[in-house]
Design an enzyme around this catalytic site. Sequence first.
Site, PDB file in Angstrom:
ATOM      1  N   ARG A  96       5.134   3.405   3.662  1.00  0.00           N
ATOM      2  CA  ARG A  96       5.638   4.528   2.883  1.00  0.00           C
ATOM      3  C   ARG A  96       6.462   5.494   3.743  1.00  0.00           C
ATOM      4  O   ARG A  96       7.408   6.103   3.259  1.00  0.00           O
ATOM      5  CB  ARG A  96       4.456   5.260   2.230  1.00  0.00           C
ATOM      6  N   TYR A  97       6.081   5.659   4.995  1.00  0.00           N
ATOM      7  CA  TYR A  97       6.740   6.595   5.901  1.00  0.00           C
ATOM      8  C   TYR A  97       7.457   5.804   6.995  1.00  0.00           C
ATOM      9  O   TYR A  97       6.987   4.736   7.409  1.00  0.00           O
ATOM     10  CB  TYR A  97       5.711   7.536   6.534  1.00  0.00           C
ATOM     11  N   ARG A 100       5.247   4.863  10.441  1.00  0.00           N
ATOM     12  CA  ARG A 100       3.877   4.362  10.390  1.00  0.00           C
ATOM     13  C   ARG A 100       3.664   3.505   9.154  1.00  0.00           C
ATOM     14  O   ARG A 100       4.374   3.635   8.154  1.00  0.00           O
ATOM     15  CB  ARG A 100       2.866   5.510  10.409  1.00  0.00           C
ATOM     16  N   CYS A 109     -16.037  -2.660   0.769  1.00  0.00           N
ATOM     17  CA  CYS A 109     -16.620  -1.539   1.503  1.00  0.00           C
ATOM     18  C   CYS A 109     -18.145  -1.697   1.519  1.00  0.00           C
ATOM     19  O   CYS A 109     -18.716  -2.355   0.644  1.00  0.00           O
ATOM     20  CB  CYS A 109     -16.286  -0.210   0.819  1.00  0.00           C
ATOM     21  N   CYS A 113     -17.363   4.679  -3.255  1.00  0.00           N
ATOM     22  CA  CYS A 113     -17.312   6.078  -3.663  1.00  0.00           C
ATOM     23  C   CYS A 113     -16.867   6.153  -5.117  1.00  0.00           C
ATOM     24  O   CYS A 113     -15.912   5.479  -5.527  1.00  0.00           O
ATOM     25  CB  CYS A 113     -16.329   6.849  -2.777  1.00  0.00           C
ATOM     26  N   CYS A 116     -13.099   7.052  -5.619  1.00  0.00           N
ATOM     27  CA  CYS A 116     -12.153   6.310  -4.785  1.00  0.00           C
ATOM     28  C   CYS A 116     -10.791   6.157  -5.458  1.00  0.00           C
ATOM     29  O   CYS A 116     -10.694   5.759  -6.618  1.00  0.00           O
ATOM     30  CB  CYS A 116     -12.723   4.934  -4.474  1.00  0.00           C
ATOM     31  N   ARG A 118      -8.633   3.949  -4.651  1.00  0.00           N
ATOM     32  CA  ARG A 118      -8.316   2.524  -4.745  1.00  0.00           C
ATOM     33  C   ARG A 118      -9.388   1.778  -5.538  1.00  0.00           C
ATOM     34  O   ARG A 118      -9.561   0.568  -5.372  1.00  0.00           O
ATOM     35  CB  ARG A 118      -8.180   1.915  -3.346  1.00  0.00           C
ATOM     36  N   ASP A 278      -7.423  12.511  -5.924  1.00  0.00           N
ATOM     37  CA  ASP A 278      -6.316  11.787  -6.546  1.00  0.00           C
ATOM     38  C   ASP A 278      -6.616  11.522  -8.022  1.00  0.00           C
ATOM     39  O   ASP A 278      -7.759  11.584  -8.475  1.00  0.00           O
ATOM     40  CB  ASP A 278      -6.085  10.467  -5.812  1.00  0.00           C
ATOM     41  N   ASP A 315      -1.722  14.155  -2.257  1.00  0.00           N
ATOM     42  CA  ASP A 315      -0.935  12.922  -2.272  1.00  0.00           C
ATOM     43  C   ASP A 315      -0.228  12.887  -3.626  1.00  0.00           C
ATOM     44  O   ASP A 315      -0.864  12.705  -4.667  1.00  0.00           O
ATOM     45  CB  ASP A 315      -1.846  11.701  -2.105  1.00  0.00           C
ATOM     46  N   LYS A 322       2.302  12.402   0.989  1.00  0.00           N
ATOM     47  CA  LYS A 322       1.406  13.538   1.162  1.00  0.00           C
ATOM     48  C   LYS A 322       2.192  14.801   1.491  1.00  0.00           C
ATOM     49  O   LYS A 322       3.162  14.761   2.243  1.00  0.00           O
ATOM     50  CB  LYS A 322       0.414  13.274   2.300  1.00  0.00           C
TER      51      LYS A 322
END
Length: 355
Positions: A96-97, A100, A109, A113, A116, A118, A278, A315, A322
């Site tokens: 995206r950037y 990085r 996981c 959560c 989450c 995702r 999010d 975000d 972000k």
Amino acid sequence: MSIHQPPGGQPLRSIDALVEAGLAAPDKRDALRKVAERYAVSLTPAIAGLIDPADPADPIARQFVPDAAELQTLPQELSDPIGDDAHSPVEGVVHRYPDRALLKLVHACPVYCRFCFRREMVGPGGDALTGHKLDAALAYLAARPEIWEVIMTGGDPFILSARRVREVARRLAAIPQIKVARWHTRVPMVDPGRITPDYARALRMPGKASYIAIHANHPREFSEAARTAIATLADAGHVLLGQSVLLKGVNADVGTLSALMRAFVENRIKPYYLHHPDLAPGTAHFRLTLAEGQALVKSLRGNLSGLCQPTYILDIPGGAGKVPVGPAFLSPCEAPGAEALAEDRQGGLHRYPPA
């Protein structure tokens, strides 16, 4: 607080297991099964043992025990709220950037959560990035001289074995333009026994700066076992960063947020990002307004050490990236001889002269 462990010390991965452990009410079983049919469920023994089953508002349970409110999806909520797919040139990479990229090594996981971002993409049974898929992802990174930092994420990459993370670290270390490696994880908090000295060494990339971003949302997550795991990572030479999500009913009050940031710093973790929640499906019951979040973050400034100050981050939905949305302490000033008004921590206003 009542501390207990799941039967056999095994992760709790079903609604029946949660009911049996006293972490979900029997009369909610049917509704929660519908949640589990859509979103993955798992609580490690370490997390289950932190929950007070007598407290209906327990902040640890709120993060990990399913809630029927997750079945309510609002029109503005998105299956891919931060636009990963739109910026994924090859499987496993999000770029995206310019300088990085994310390397999504796994889709599972140790815990799931309930907020989450995702949650539509992660869960048990998801393929790890191996074989030709990993080769293609690393080839993409190697072919982009502008990529200076690679962020290992998922899922949680720390569910991989020491052998696997050592292999990934070795292969990334061979890409000359990559100077910084960053791992994102909850494992030190939710499954601290996985963090051994050998595991901490396996994460190192020769010749590269090594950072680990540890996700925690409540000071109670810093159990003695978690503190030991964190110390093992710090003693191995990793720079530790803290990430949190601002969550209604978990940490959206001054006292809890302050204690959380201090717990990070006391354990050699620099608070990095405090994320506004999010727009993931079924997470409206966790979200507060941006103005409420700004007021909370503003209350930290001047009352907590500068080491304890995270950057409040939004975000932007859809993949635009972000942006910091922290409170402003400067406002324009039209008075003669002043460029701006600066607000101090007591709310006093002070003229600042022009350059």
